[in-house]
Design an enzyme around this catalytic site. Structure first.
Site, PDB file in Angstrom:
ATOM      1  N   SER A  82      86.375 -61.568  -6.288  1.00  0.00           N
ATOM      2  CA  SER A  82      86.892 -61.231  -4.966  1.00  0.00           C
ATOM      3  C   SER A  82      87.947 -60.120  -5.076  1.00  0.00           C
ATOM      4  O   SER A  82      87.707 -59.089  -5.692  1.00  0.00           O
ATOM      5  CB  SER A  82      87.433 -62.506  -4.304  1.00  0.00           C
ATOM      6  N   ASP A  93      77.054 -66.026  -0.154  1.00  0.00           N
ATOM      7  CA  ASP A  93      78.350 -65.398   0.179  1.00  0.00           C
ATOM      8  C   ASP A  93      78.166 -64.493   1.392  1.00  0.00           C
ATOM      9  O   ASP A  93      77.488 -63.468   1.312  1.00  0.00           O
ATOM     10  CB  ASP A  93      78.832 -64.581  -1.044  1.00  0.00           C
ATOM     11  N   HIS A 145      81.296 -67.648  -0.564  1.00  0.00           N
ATOM     12  CA  HIS A 145      82.232 -66.818  -1.321  1.00  0.00           C
ATOM     13  C   HIS A 145      83.090 -67.640  -2.297  1.00  0.00           C
ATOM     14  O   HIS A 145      83.309 -67.231  -3.434  1.00  0.00           O
ATOM     15  CB  HIS A 145      83.112 -66.043  -0.347  1.00  0.00           C
TER      16      HIS A 145
HETATM   17  N1  HSE Z   1      89.912 -69.123  -1.552  1.00  0.00           N
HETATM   18  C1  HSE Z   1      90.269 -67.919  -2.225  1.00  0.00           C
HETATM   19  C2  HSE Z   1      89.426 -66.862  -1.640  1.00  0.00           C
HETATM   20  C3  HSE Z   1      89.851 -65.452  -1.647  1.00  0.00           C
HETATM   21  O1  HSE Z   1      88.809 -64.629  -2.049  1.00  0.00           O
HETATM   22  C4  HSE Z   1      91.772 -67.696  -2.160  1.00  0.00           C
HETATM   23  O2  HSE Z   1      92.424 -68.297  -1.314  1.00  0.00           O
HETATM   24  O3  HSE Z   1      92.319 -66.961  -2.976  1.00  0.00           O
END
Ligand code: HSE
Ligand code: ACO
Length: 349
Positions: A148, A301, A330
Site C-alpha cells: 500500500s 482489492d 486491500h
Molecule cells: N489498514 C491499513 C490500510 C492502509 O493501506 C492501515 O490502516 O494502515
C-alpha cells in the site's frame, strides 16, 4: 517524541530508537521543517559484510515495529528472520508514532503543529528514510518490502536509488495514486473537516472526524463480499445491524491509537504519489528499477486494483507479477501471510 496518545496506547513491544536530524529539512512543496526526528526499530544484527539488510516500509496507520503489525512475516524463525536479517523499519514522516508530524511540537511556537504541519509528499518521506540509511551506515539493502503506502515509498526509493536494492517486494500498491484512491482520501478528509474541532491543538481534537473517516476507509480496505461474509444479520430485525456497529467500532478503534491531524496529513501525502513526477513519465521512471522484483496484487482489492500492480511488473525489467486470492480486499496485504511468505521465499532463495 511520540504524541501522548501513541506513548500511552501504542502496543509496540520492540525498542524504538530515535534519530535526531538537527538541521533544516527541505520539503518538495518548498517549505521546510526546522529539524527532524525519525523513530525506527532494528531487529537482528548487521553482519560483517553488511549484506543482510531488510527494510520494511509501513502503510498509512502502522508504526516502526513490523513484528507487531506483520507478526507472521517478521520475527524469530519467520520468513524475515530476526536471527538472520538486520531488519529496519522507520515510522514515516507525518505520522504520530515518534517521527516528526502534526503531533510534534513546533520549536518556535512551542505548540503542536496540528494542521499547520506543512504539506509532505512520498518523496519527502523517502528523503527522511535516506537520512536514516546514512545514519545507520547501510550501503546495500538485500530486500525492501512495502504494501500500500509502504509500497509507494519503496517504489519511489528504488527508482531514485536503483543500486541500493537487490530485491524488492511490492504488494497492493501503485506507481501513481489513482483518481479513485484520491477520491477516497478526499471523502475521508471531508469527514475529518466536518468535525469543527479538527483545527484545534488540544488532546482529542478531531476524534469524531477521524472515527467517520476510518469508517469510510474500511469500505475501500474490504469489499462487498467481506462484509457479506462477516457482517450479515440472519435474524429478523429493523435496527441494530452488525455492519453498523462494525463501522462504528473500527472508527473508535483507530481513534484510540491514531492522530486525526496525522491521518489528514498522511492522506495528502498518499495523494501526492506519482513516480513519474519530474521523470518524464511513469513508465520511464519504472524502467530505472534494477532490483529483482515481485509485485503482488490482491484479486479482491477495490482500492488498488491488481491491474495497477500488473502495470508496475510489466514496466520493471526484472519483475514478475503474482496474484493473491483473498476475502479481505486491500487489507489482504496485512492478513494473507502464508501467500506473502511464499513470494518472499522466491526472492530470498
Ligand atoms: N489498514 C491499513 C490500510 C492502509 O493501506 C492501515 O490502516 O494502515
Ligand atoms: C500501535 C498499533 O496498534 S499499530 C498496529 C495495528 N494496526 C496496524 O498496523 C495497521 C494495520 N492493521 C490493520 O489495519 C488491521 O489490524 C488488520 C487489517 C490487520 C486487521 O483488522 P481487524 O480490525 O483486526 O480485523 P477485523 O476487521 O476482523 O475486525 C475485528 C475487530 O472488530 C470487532 N468486530 C467484528 N464485528 C463487529 C461488529 N459487528 N460490531 C462491533 N465490533 C465488531 C471484533 O471484535 C474485533 O475487535 P478487536 O480488534 O478489538 O479484537
Amino acid at each position: 517524541m511520540p504524541s501522548v496518545k501513541s506513548e500511552a496506547q501504542s502496543t509496540q513491544k520492540s525498542k524504538v530508537e530515535l534519530f535526531n536530524f538537527d538541521q533544516e529539512f527541505g520539503l518538495e512543496s518548498g517549505s521546510s521543517l526546522p529539524e527532524l526526528k525519525i523513530a525506527y526499530t532494528t531487529h537482528g544484527k548487521l553482519n560483517a559484510a553488511k549484506n543482510n539488510v531488510v527494510w520494511v516500509f509501513h502503510a498509512l496507520t502502522a508504526n516502526a515495529d513490523p513484528t507487531e503489525w506483520w507478526p507472521d512475516i517478521v520475527g524469530k524463525n519467520k520468513v524475515i528472520n530476526t536471527d538472520e536479517h538486520f531488519i529496519v523499519c522507520a515510522n514515516i514522516l507525518g505520522s504520530c508514532y515518534g517521527t516528526t508530524g502534526p503531533d510534534s511540537i513546533e520549536p518556535v511556537s512551542g505548540e503542536k503543529y496540528g494542521l499547520d504541519f506543512p504539506l509532505i509528499t512520498i518523496k519527502d518521506i523517502v528523503r527522511a528514510h535516506e537520512l536514516l540509511r546514512q545514519h545507520l551506515g547501510i550501503i546495500k539493502i538485500k530486500l525492501g518490502i512495502g504494501g500500500s503506502m509502504g509500497g509507494h515509498q519503496l517504489l519511489e526509493w528504488a527508482i531514485d536509488s536503483p543500486s541500493l536494492f537487490e530485491n524488492i517486494y511490492l504488494i497492493a500498491t501503485n506507481a501513481h495514486h489513482s483518481a479513485w484512491g484520491i477520491a477516497f482520501n478526499s471523502a475521508q478528509r471531508l469527514a475529518l473537516e466536518a468535525d469543527p474541532t479538527l483545527a484545534y491543538k488540544y488532546e482529542g481534537a478531531g476524534e469524531k472526524g477521524l472515527k467517520a473517516a476510518r469508517a469510510i476507509a474500511m469500505l475501500s480496505y474490504r469489499n462487498q463480499n467481506t462484509y457479506r461474509k462477516t457482517q450479515s444479520d440472519f435474524e429478523d430485525k429493523i435496527d441494530g445491524f452488525k455492519a453498523d456497529s462494525y463501522q462504528a467500532y473500527q472508527g473508535e478503534k483507530l481513534v484510540r491509537r491514531f492522530s486525526p491531524q496525522a491521518y489528514w496529513t498522511l492522506s495528502k501525502a498518499m495523494d501526492s504519489h506519482n513516480v513519474g513526477r519530474g521523470r518524464k513519465s511513469v513508465r520511464n521512471a519504472l524502467t530505472k528499477v534494477k532490483a529483482n522484483t515481485i509485485v503482488a496484487g490482491i484479486k479482491s482489492d477495490i482500492l488498488f486494483p491488481f491491474a495497477e500492480q500488473r502495470f508496475i511488473a510489466k514496466n520493471i525489467k526484472n519483475a514478475r507479477f503474482e496474484l493473491i486470492d483473498s476475502l479481505y480486499g486491500h487489507d489482504g496485504f496485512l492478513i494473507e501471510s502464508e501467500k506473502i511468505k511464499n513470494h518472499l521465499l522466491k526472492l530470498l532463495k
